[in-house]
Design a protein around this motif. Structure first.
Motif, PDB file in Angstrom:
ATOM      1  N   PRO A   7      69.783  44.883  97.309  1.00 55.74           N
ATOM      2  CA  PRO A   7      68.378  44.591  96.976  1.00 55.74           C
ATOM      3  C   PRO A   7      67.912  43.287  97.626  1.00 55.74           C
ATOM      4  O   PRO A   7      68.643  42.307  97.677  1.00 55.74           O
ATOM      5  N   GLY A   8      66.693  43.311  98.139  1.00 54.77           N
ATOM      6  CA  GLY A   8      66.097  42.102  98.711  1.00 54.77           C
ATOM      7  C   GLY A   8      66.644  41.690 100.060  1.00 54.77           C
ATOM      8  O   GLY A   8      66.262  40.634 100.587  1.00 54.77           O
ATOM      9  N   CYS A   9      67.492  42.498 100.655  1.00 55.93           N
ATOM     10  CA  CYS A   9      68.145  42.153 101.919  1.00 55.93           C
ATOM     11  C   CYS A   9      67.134  41.935 103.036  1.00 55.93           C
ATOM     12  O   CYS A   9      66.189  42.702 103.204  1.00 55.93           O
ATOM     13  N   LYS A  10      67.344  40.871 103.782  1.00 55.87           N
ATOM     14  CA  LYS A  10      66.558  40.586 104.980  1.00 55.87           C
ATOM     15  C   LYS A  10      67.557  40.270 106.090  1.00 55.87           C
ATOM     16  O   LYS A  10      68.134  39.196 106.132  1.00 55.87           O
ATOM     17  N   TYR A  11      67.752  41.256 106.958  1.00 57.97           N
ATOM     18  CA  TYR A  11      68.729  41.094 108.029  1.00 57.97           C
ATOM     19  C   TYR A  11      68.334  42.001 109.187  1.00 57.97           C
ATOM     20  O   TYR A  11      68.076  43.196 108.976  1.00 57.97           O
ATOM     21  N   LYS A  12      68.276  41.448 110.378  1.00 53.56           N
ATOM     22  CA  LYS A  12      67.845  42.168 111.579  1.00 53.56           C
ATOM     23  C   LYS A  12      66.527  42.880 111.306  1.00 53.56           C
ATOM     24  O   LYS A  12      65.533  42.242 111.012  1.00 53.56           O
ATOM     25  N   ASP A  13      66.495  44.213 111.361  1.00 46.72           N
ATOM     26  CA  ASP A  13      65.224  44.926 111.160  1.00 46.72           C
ATOM     27  C   ASP A  13      65.019  45.379 109.715  1.00 46.72           C
ATOM     28  O   ASP A  13      64.090  46.116 109.414  1.00 46.72           O
ATOM     29  N   ILE A  14      65.867  44.930 108.802  1.00 41.72           N
ATOM     30  CA  ILE A  14      65.742  45.289 107.392  1.00 41.72           C
ATOM     31  C   ILE A  14      64.982  44.175 106.669  1.00 41.72           C
ATOM     32  O   ILE A  14      65.337  43.009 106.759  1.00 41.72           O
ATOM     33  N   ARG A  15      63.936  44.559 105.960  1.00 41.46           N
ATOM     34  CA  ARG A  15      63.137  43.613 105.181  1.00 41.46           C
ATOM     35  C   ARG A  15      62.850  44.234 103.824  1.00 41.46           C
ATOM     36  O   ARG A  15      61.993  45.092 103.690  1.00 41.46           O
ATOM     37  N   ARG A  16      63.603  43.849 102.822  1.00 42.05           N
ATOM     38  CA  ARG A  16      63.445  44.395 101.480  1.00 42.05           C
ATOM     39  C   ARG A  16      62.825  43.337 100.575  1.00 42.05           C
ATOM     40  O   ARG A  16      62.996  42.142 100.806  1.00 42.05           O
ATOM     41  N   SER A  17      62.157  43.765  99.544  1.00 38.73           N
ATOM     42  CA  SER A  17      61.587  42.864  98.552  1.00 38.73           C
ATOM     43  C   SER A  17      62.536  42.821  97.357  1.00 38.73           C
ATOM     44  O   SER A  17      62.746  43.853  96.702  1.00 38.73           O
ATOM     45  N   LEU A  18      63.079  41.659  97.071  1.00 41.07           N
ATOM     46  CA  LEU A  18      64.015  41.531  95.951  1.00 41.07           C
ATOM     47  C   LEU A  18      63.342  41.932  94.643  1.00 41.07           C
ATOM     48  O   LEU A  18      63.898  42.692  93.848  1.00 41.07           O
ATOM     49  N   GLU A  19      62.125  41.458  94.428  1.00 37.78           N
ATOM     50  CA  GLU A  19      61.420  41.756  93.181  1.00 37.78           C
ATOM     51  C   GLU A  19      61.193  43.255  93.009  1.00 37.78           C
ATOM     52  O   GLU A  19      61.467  43.830  91.951  1.00 37.78           O
ATOM     53  N   LYS A  20      60.718  43.918  94.049  1.00 36.68           N
ATOM     54  CA  LYS A  20      60.453  45.365  93.961  1.00 36.68           C
ATOM     55  C   LYS A  20      61.748  46.159  93.812  1.00 36.68           C
ATOM     56  O   LYS A  20      61.788  47.143  93.068  1.00 36.68           O
ATOM     57  N   ASP A  21      62.790  45.752  94.518  1.00 32.78           N
ATOM     58  CA  ASP A  21      64.064  46.472  94.428  1.00 32.78           C
ATOM     59  C   ASP A  21      64.670  46.345  93.034  1.00 32.78           C
ATOM     60  O   ASP A  21      65.163  47.325  92.467  1.00 32.78           O
ATOM     61  N   VAL A  22      64.619  45.147  92.465  1.00 32.66           N
ATOM     62  CA  VAL A  22      65.153  44.941  91.116  1.00 32.66           C
ATOM     63  C   VAL A  22      64.286  45.676  90.092  1.00 32.66           C
ATOM     64  O   VAL A  22      64.808  46.255  89.136  1.00 32.66           O
ATOM     65  N   ASP A  23      62.989  45.714  90.323  1.00 33.60           N
ATOM     66  CA  ASP A  23      62.100  46.509  89.459  1.00 33.60           C
ATOM     67  C   ASP A  23      62.532  47.971  89.464  1.00 33.60           C
ATOM     68  O   ASP A  23      62.576  48.623  88.417  1.00 33.60           O
ATOM     69  N   GLU A  24      62.857  48.488  90.641  1.00 33.32           N
ATOM     70  CA  GLU A  24      63.268  49.894  90.745  1.00 33.32           C
ATOM     71  C   GLU A  24      64.594  50.138  90.021  1.00 33.32           C
ATOM     72  O   GLU A  24      64.764  51.168  89.366  1.00 33.32           O
ATOM     73  N   LEU A  25      65.520  49.196  90.122  1.00 34.95           N
ATOM     74  CA  LEU A  25      66.772  49.326  89.364  1.00 34.95           C
ATOM     75  C   LEU A  25      66.467  49.414  87.868  1.00 34.95           C
ATOM     76  O   LEU A  25      67.020  50.255  87.160  1.00 34.95           O
ATOM     77  N   GLN A  26      65.571  48.558  87.397  1.00 35.95           N
ATOM     78  CA  GLN A  26      65.197  48.583  85.982  1.00 35.95           C
ATOM     79  C   GLN A  26      64.476  49.883  85.619  1.00 35.95           C
ATOM     80  O   GLN A  26      64.742  50.471  84.575  1.00 35.95           O
ATOM     81  N   ASN A  27      63.587  50.339  86.491  1.00 39.16           N
ATOM     82  CA  ASN A  27      62.857  51.582  86.239  1.00 39.16           C
ATOM     83  C   ASN A  27      63.790  52.780  86.125  1.00 39.16           C
ATOM     84  O   ASN A  27      63.486  53.737  85.412  1.00 39.16           O
ATOM     85  N   GLN A  28      64.908  52.737  86.834  1.00 36.62           N
ATOM     86  CA  GLN A  28      65.869  53.838  86.776  1.00 36.62           C
ATOM     87  C   GLN A  28      66.897  53.646  85.661  1.00 36.62           C
ATOM     88  O   GLN A  28      67.853  54.401  85.553  1.00 36.62           O
ATOM     89  N   GLY A  29      66.700  52.623  84.840  1.00 37.10           N
ATOM     90  CA  GLY A  29      67.545  52.444  83.666  1.00 37.10           C
ATOM     91  C   GLY A  29      68.906  51.831  83.924  1.00 37.10           C
ATOM     92  O   GLY A  29      69.805  51.926  83.086  1.00 37.10           O
ATOM     93  N   VAL A  30      69.075  51.184  85.066  1.00 40.38           N
ATOM     94  CA  VAL A  30      70.368  50.569  85.393  1.00 40.38           C
ATOM     95  C   VAL A  30      70.642  49.434  84.414  1.00 40.38           C
ATOM     96  O   VAL A  30      69.764  48.638  84.095  1.00 40.38           O
ATOM     97  N   GLN A  31      71.884  49.391  83.933  1.00 33.59           N
ATOM     98  CA  GLN A  31      72.303  48.360  82.982  1.00 33.59           C
ATOM     99  C   GLN A  31      73.382  47.450  83.567  1.00 33.59           C
ATOM    100  O   GLN A  31      73.399  46.264  83.302  1.00 33.59           O
ATOM    101  N   ASP A  32      74.303  48.034  84.332  1.00 31.85           N
ATOM    102  CA  ASP A  32      75.410  47.279  84.911  1.00 31.85           C
ATOM    103  C   ASP A  32      75.361  47.382  86.428  1.00 31.85           C
ATOM    104  O   ASP A  32      75.085  48.459  86.975  1.00 31.85           O
TER     105      ASP A  32
END
Length: 174
Positions: free
Chosen positions: A44-69
């Motif tokens: 989540p949130g990785c920024k490397y070479k051509d990858i640009r992820r949003s940490l906040e949005k990625d963590v939101d998605e983990l929470q939306n999918q009910g991830v606990q661990d």
């Protein structure tokens, strides 16, 4: 002189971050007679070479999918390299249980470390905890790229055989 002439990176990153949704591959563990699924995702949130992820949005998605661990195998140096040095702290702030067992990218954990990971993973699954693991980039991105092509339930060319050691390896109850 306008500030925007020199500071276009944040604007570009915001645009690029919004291009790809965060994807979690949910793998069934029925081969070891476990009814749970294990999530595998990119960093989540990785920024490397051509990858640009949003940490906040990625963590939101983990929470939306009910991830606990969350099991994180990246070293602190790798988290810095991929520009998410605060990932573990963000997870804790957002209420995830973090299992950080780092080993260098491209390596495998030592046997003792591997047993420790499997024991923790077993406890999570036995307690019906929605669990995700991620490494840096390689395995998760390769797995995500295959999602559109084939199902993880029965990948092409991968015979489903069960040996007596499958249950022993993860030590799941009957």
């Amino acid at each position: 002189m306008r500030t925007s002439e020199f500071d276009s990176s944040s604007e570009e990153e915001v645009e690029e971050e919004q291009l790809t949704p965060f994807h979690i591959s949910w793998l069934p563990l029925s081969i070891v007679e476990c009814s749970q699924y294990l999530g595998i995702c990119a960093l989540p949130g990785c920024k490397y070479k051509d990858i640009r992820r949003s940490l906040e949005k990625d963590v939101d998605e983990l929470q939306n999918q009910g991830v606990q661990d969350v099991f994180v195998f990246c070293t602190r140096g790798e988290l810095n390299k991929y520009r998410v040095p605060s990932l573990l702290e963000v997870y804790l702030q957002r209420g995830f249980t973090v299992h950080h067992t780092p080993f260098p990218d491209g390596d495998v954990p030592e046997l003792e470390q591997c047993c420790h990971i499997l024991k923790k993973l077993q406890v999570c699954l036995e307690n019906n905890r929605r669990t995700v693991i991620h490494r840096c980039l390689s395995a998760a991105s390769a797995l995500s790229n295959n999602d559109a092509k084939q199902s993880h339930r029965n990948p092409q060319g991968a015979p489903r055989r069960r040996s007596n050691t499958d249950r022993e390896a993860i030590q799941l109850p009957p």
